[in-house]
Write a protein that holds these residues in place. Structure first.
Motif, PDB file in Angstrom:
ATOM      1  N   TYR A 189       0.839  -1.195   0.000  1.00 10.20           N
ATOM      2  CA  TYR A 189       0.000   0.000   0.000  1.00 10.20           C
ATOM      3  C   TYR A 189       0.874   1.245   0.000  1.00 10.20           C
ATOM      4  CZ  TYR A 189      -3.559   3.371   1.457  1.00 10.20           C
ATOM      5  OH  TYR A 189      -4.398   4.448   1.533  1.00 10.20           O
ATOM      6  N   ARG A 190       0.512   2.242  -0.804  1.00  8.37           N
ATOM      7  CA  ARG A 190       1.246   3.495  -0.871  1.00  8.37           C
ATOM      8  C   ARG A 190       0.319   4.645  -0.489  1.00  8.37           C
ATOM      9  NH1 ARG A 190       4.418   0.361  -0.496  1.00  8.37           N
ATOM     10  NH2 ARG A 190       6.130  -0.256  -1.887  1.00  8.37           N
ATOM     11  N   TYR A 191       0.844   5.617   0.233  1.00  5.30           N
ATOM     12  CA  TYR A 191       0.017   6.710   0.713  1.00  5.30           C
ATOM     13  C   TYR A 191       0.854   7.981   0.846  1.00  5.30           C
ATOM     14  CZ  TYR A 191       2.323   5.575   5.113  1.00  5.30           C
ATOM     15  OH  TYR A 191       3.262   5.325   6.069  1.00  5.30           O
ATOM     16  N   ASP A 192       0.159   9.113   0.885  1.00  8.29           N
ATOM     17  CA  ASP A 192       0.786  10.415   1.092  1.00  8.29           C
ATOM     18  C   ASP A 192       0.575  10.804   2.547  1.00  8.29           C
ATOM     19  OD1 ASP A 192       1.630  13.013   1.187  1.00  8.29           O
ATOM     20  OD2 ASP A 192       0.300  13.763  -0.397  1.00  8.29           O
ATOM     21  N   SER A 193       1.634  10.750   3.336  1.00  8.46           N
ATOM     22  CA  SER A 193       1.503  10.989   4.773  1.00  8.46           C
ATOM     23  C   SER A 193       1.118  12.428   5.096  1.00  8.46           C
ATOM     24  CB  SER A 193       2.808  10.642   5.487  1.00  8.46           C
ATOM     25  OG  SER A 193       3.871  11.444   5.003  1.00  8.46           O
ATOM     26  N   SER A 194       1.256  13.346   4.140  1.00  6.10           N
ATOM     27  CA  SER A 194       0.907  14.750   4.394  1.00  6.10           C
ATOM     28  C   SER A 194      -0.514  15.086   3.938  1.00  6.10           C
ATOM     29  CB  SER A 194       1.896  15.676   3.678  1.00  6.10           C
ATOM     30  OG  SER A 194       1.817  15.504   2.265  1.00  6.10           O
ATOM     31  N   ALA A 195      -1.185  14.144   3.265  1.00  9.58           N
ATOM     32  CA  ALA A 195      -2.531  14.408   2.744  1.00  9.58           C
ATOM     33  C   ALA A 195      -3.550  14.447   3.879  1.00  9.58           C
ATOM     34  CB  ALA A 195      -2.923  13.336   1.734  1.00  9.58           C
ATOM     35  N   PRO A 196      -4.631  15.238   3.724  1.00  6.86           N
ATOM     36  CA  PRO A 196      -5.689  15.250   4.749  1.00  6.86           C
ATOM     37  C   PRO A 196      -6.299  13.859   4.894  1.00  6.86           C
ATOM     38  CG  PRO A 196      -5.957  17.063   3.192  1.00  6.86           C
ATOM     39  CD  PRO A 196      -4.927  16.158   2.619  1.00  6.86           C
ATOM     40  N   GLN A 197      -6.620  13.495   6.122  1.00 10.51           N
ATOM     41  CA  GLN A 197      -7.205  12.193   6.395  1.00 10.51           C
ATOM     42  C   GLN A 197      -8.558  12.378   7.088  1.00 10.51           C
ATOM     43  OE1 GLN A 197      -5.958   9.207   5.528  1.00 10.51           O
ATOM     44  NE2 GLN A 197      -4.109  10.107   4.627  1.00 10.51           N
ATOM     45  N   LEU A 198      -9.548  11.594   6.654  1.00 17.60           N
ATOM     46  CA  LEU A 198     -10.845  11.617   7.323  1.00 17.60           C
ATOM     47  C   LEU A 198     -10.719  11.079   8.739  1.00 17.60           C
ATOM     48  CD1 LEU A 198     -13.313  10.351   4.573  1.00 17.60           C
ATOM     49  CD2 LEU A 198     -13.388  12.566   5.697  1.00 17.60           C
ATOM     50  N   LEU A 199     -11.339  11.746   9.675  1.00 19.40           N
ATOM     51  CA  LEU A 199     -11.397  11.260  11.045  1.00 19.40           C
ATOM     52  C   LEU A 199     -12.721  10.531  11.247  1.00 19.40           C
ATOM     53  CD1 LEU A 199      -9.991  14.378  12.914  1.00 19.40           C
ATOM     54  CD2 LEU A 199      -8.772  12.296  12.243  1.00 19.40           C
ATOM     55  N   PRO A 200     -12.733   9.467  12.023  1.00 22.21           N
ATOM     56  CA  PRO A 200     -13.965   8.678  12.180  1.00 22.21           C
ATOM     57  C   PRO A 200     -15.027   9.416  12.988  1.00 22.21           C
ATOM     58  CG  PRO A 200     -12.254   7.867  13.640  1.00 22.21           C
ATOM     59  CD  PRO A 200     -11.599   8.895  12.761  1.00 22.21           C
ATOM     60  N   LEU A 201     -16.268   9.076  12.716  1.00 21.26           N
ATOM     61  CA  LEU A 201     -17.406   9.579  13.482  1.00 21.26           C
ATOM     62  C   LEU A 201     -18.249   8.384  13.900  1.00 21.26           C
ATOM     63  CD1 LEU A 201     -19.320  11.905  14.471  1.00 21.26           C
ATOM     64  CD2 LEU A 201     -20.438  11.738  12.227  1.00 21.26           C
ATOM     65  N   THR A 202     -18.620   8.344  15.183  1.00 20.55           N
ATOM     66  CA  THR A 202     -19.474   7.283  15.699  1.00 20.55           C
ATOM     67  C   THR A 202     -20.782   7.881  16.179  1.00 20.55           C
ATOM     68  OG1 THR A 202     -17.542   6.006  16.435  1.00 20.55           O
ATOM     69  CG2 THR A 202     -19.680   5.418  17.392  1.00 20.55           C
ATOM     70  N   LEU A 203     -21.915   7.343  15.700  1.00 23.98           N
ATOM     71  CA  LEU A 203     -23.244   7.782  16.111  1.00 23.98           C
ATOM     72  C   LEU A 203     -24.011   6.603  16.697  1.00 23.98           C
ATOM     73  CD1 LEU A 203     -24.503   9.759  12.943  1.00 23.98           C
ATOM     74  CD2 LEU A 203     -23.204  10.670  14.873  1.00 23.98           C
ATOM     75  N   VAL A 204     -24.873   6.900  17.658  1.00 25.98           N
ATOM     76  CA  VAL A 204     -25.910   5.953  18.060  1.00 25.98           C
ATOM     77  C   VAL A 204     -27.235   6.579  17.641  1.00 25.98           C
ATOM     78  CG1 VAL A 204     -27.024   4.695  19.932  1.00 25.98           C
ATOM     79  CG2 VAL A 204     -24.545   5.104  20.001  1.00 25.98           C
ATOM     80  N   VAL A 205     -27.999   5.842  16.845  1.00 24.99           N
ATOM     81  CA  VAL A 205     -29.199   6.383  16.213  1.00 24.99           C
ATOM     82  C   VAL A 205     -30.409   5.563  16.621  1.00 24.99           C
ATOM     83  CG1 VAL A 205     -30.273   6.968  13.997  1.00 24.99           C
ATOM     84  CG2 VAL A 205     -27.801   7.171  14.266  1.00 24.99           C
ATOM     85  N   GLY A 206     -31.511   6.248  16.905  1.00 20.13           N
ATOM     86  CA  GLY A 206     -32.750   5.587  17.280  1.00 20.13           C
ATOM     87  C   GLY A 206     -33.798   5.665  16.179  1.00 20.13           C
ATOM     88  N   HIS A 207     -35.052   5.503  16.572  1.00 26.84           N
ATOM     89  CA  HIS A 207     -36.176   5.477  15.649  1.00 26.84           C
ATOM     90  C   HIS A 207     -36.230   6.749  14.814  1.00 26.84           C
ATOM     91  CE1 HIS A 207     -40.051   4.199  14.178  1.00 26.84           C
ATOM     92  NE2 HIS A 207     -40.634   5.289  14.611  1.00 26.84           N
ATOM     93  N   GLU A 208     -36.498   6.571  13.506  1.00 26.84           N
ATOM     94  CA  GLU A 208     -36.628   7.675  12.552  1.00 26.84           C
ATOM     95  C   GLU A 208     -35.414   8.602  12.573  1.00 26.84           C
ATOM     96  OE1 GLU A 208     -40.405   9.588  13.067  1.00 26.84           O
ATOM     97  OE2 GLU A 208     -41.472   7.954  12.062  1.00 26.84           O
ATOM     98  N   GLY A 209     -34.246   8.001  12.700  1.00 25.97           N
ATOM     99  CA  GLY A 209     -33.010   8.760  12.544  1.00 25.97           C
ATOM    100  C   GLY A 209     -32.644   9.673  13.685  1.00 25.97           C
ATOM    101  N   LYS A 210     -33.265   9.503  14.844  1.00 30.06           N
ATOM    102  CA  LYS A 210     -32.964  10.367  15.992  1.00 30.06           C
ATOM    103  C   LYS A 210     -31.552  10.075  16.502  1.00 30.06           C
ATOM    104  CE  LYS A 210     -34.680  13.433  18.960  1.00 30.06           C
ATOM    105  NZ  LYS A 210     -35.944  13.124  19.654  1.00 30.06           N
ATOM    106  N   ILE A 211     -30.715  11.104  16.547  1.00 26.23           N
ATOM    107  CA  ILE A 211     -29.335  10.937  16.980  1.00 26.23           C
ATOM    108  C   ILE A 211     -29.272  11.007  18.506  1.00 26.23           C
ATOM    109  CG2 ILE A 211     -26.991  11.860  16.871  1.00 26.23           C
ATOM    110  CD1 ILE A 211     -27.655  12.903  14.075  1.00 26.23           C
ATOM    111  N   LEU A 212     -28.828   9.919  19.111  1.00 24.65           N
ATOM    112  CA  LEU A 212     -28.802   9.797  20.570  1.00 24.65           C
ATOM    113  C   LEU A 212     -27.414  10.060  21.146  1.00 24.65           C
ATOM    114  CD1 LEU A 212     -30.831   6.456  20.767  1.00 24.65           C
ATOM    115  CD2 LEU A 212     -31.729   8.806  20.738  1.00 24.65           C
ATOM    116  N   PHE A 213     -26.386   9.879  20.328  1.00 24.80           N
ATOM    117  CA  PHE A 213     -25.008   9.999  20.819  1.00 24.80           C
ATOM    118  C   PHE A 213     -24.086  10.236  19.631  1.00 24.80           C
ATOM    119  CE2 PHE A 213     -20.900   7.838  21.212  1.00 24.80           C
ATOM    120  CZ  PHE A 213     -20.386   8.380  22.383  1.00 24.80           C
ATOM    121  N   THR A 214     -23.049  11.066  19.837  1.00 25.33           N
ATOM    122  CA  THR A 214     -22.023  11.254  18.807  1.00 25.33           C
ATOM    123  C   THR A 214     -20.645  11.249  19.444  1.00 25.33           C
ATOM    124  OG1 THR A 214     -21.847  13.674  18.937  1.00 25.33           O
ATOM    125  CG2 THR A 214     -23.586  12.776  17.526  1.00 25.33           C
ATOM    126  N   HIS A 215     -19.687  10.769  18.687  1.00 27.04           N
ATOM    127  CA  HIS A 215     -18.276  10.906  19.092  1.00 27.04           C
ATOM    128  C   HIS A 215     -17.452  11.158  17.847  1.00 27.04           C
ATOM    129  CE1 HIS A 215     -14.506  10.487  21.188  1.00 27.04           C
ATOM    130  NE2 HIS A 215     -14.107   9.633  20.246  1.00 27.04           N
TER     131      HIS A 215
END
Length: 212
Positions: free
Chosen positions: A131-157
């Motif tokens: 695997y080859r990569y550019d160590s200086s390139a922007p990297q996506l940071l992870p997002l964790t959600l807990v979601v309830g009924h009809e898309g209600k967001i209960l928790f984010t990190h």
């Protein structure tokens, strides 16, 4: 929108594609009594994505009373080709254009700001496999959600590094159960409920019409 402002809002109804099935209903995914944990990862072929998807697959029997959906910035066709059309035992949402990422405020960090020791080990192993990569390139940071009924967001990190996300399905289960337990305790104490505001998702409304 910044992730810290998402709790109590709802993700509007939309359809999404998995590697094998197009046009799935997001609200149908959210339905039921079990909370849904959504984890936003980079592209499917990214070393961090591969590492954590593998961990989740290996520890899936521990995911009791909770459902999992991983979001990747790749097309369904690309993922299906990479997996030879195999079905995942949990939902994989393909969002190559990054519509959900933009709406939910998934962040990027440049260079060493996003690197953890765990990420360095993952990249080192991937590099040894070609695997080859550019160590200086922007990297996506992870997002964790807990979601309830009809898309209600209960928790984010919002992750502060590329590996700041649940380690395995045990961690996913514990996060979801803690969120549900906290909500139950709040209701017992008669605390005010979270806001019932429902946001629009302009990037998704009319997406198919504007981008056939």
């Amino acid at each position: 929108m910044k992730a810290e402002h998402l709790v109590g809002t709802s993700i509007p109804r939309f359809t999404f594609d998995t590697p094998t099935t197009p046009g799935n209903d997001f609200y149908k995914l959210c339905a039921g009594s079990q909370p849904l944990v959504m984890i936003f990862l980079p592209a499917f072929d990214h070393p961090v994505t591969r590492e954590y998807l593998t961990r989740y697959l290996e520890t899936l029997p521990r995911l009791r009373g909770v459902r999992l959906a991983c979001v990747v910035r790749s097309s369904p066709r690309m993922v299906a080709k990479a997996t030879k059309g195999a079905e995942f035992p949990f939902t994989v949402i393909c969002d190559a254009p990054g519509v959900l990422y933009s709406y939910l405020g998934v962040e990027q960090a440049r260079g060493l700001l996003s690197w953890s020791f765990a990420a360095q080990r993952i990249y080192k192993a991937a590099k040894e496999q070609g695997y080859r990569y550019d160590s200086s390139a922007p990297q996506l940071l992870p997002l964790t959600l807990v979601v309830g009924h009809e898309g209600k967001i209960l928790f984010t990190h919002s992750g502060r590094s590329q590996t700041d996300l649940p380690e395995d399905c045990t961690a996913i289960r514990e996060i979801a159960h803690e969120v549900v337990h906290t909500m139950a305790e709040d209701q017992k104490r008669a605390h005010p409920h979270c806001s019932d505001e429902t946001l629009t998702l302009p990037d998704l409304v009319g997406w198919n019409d504007e981008n056939p």
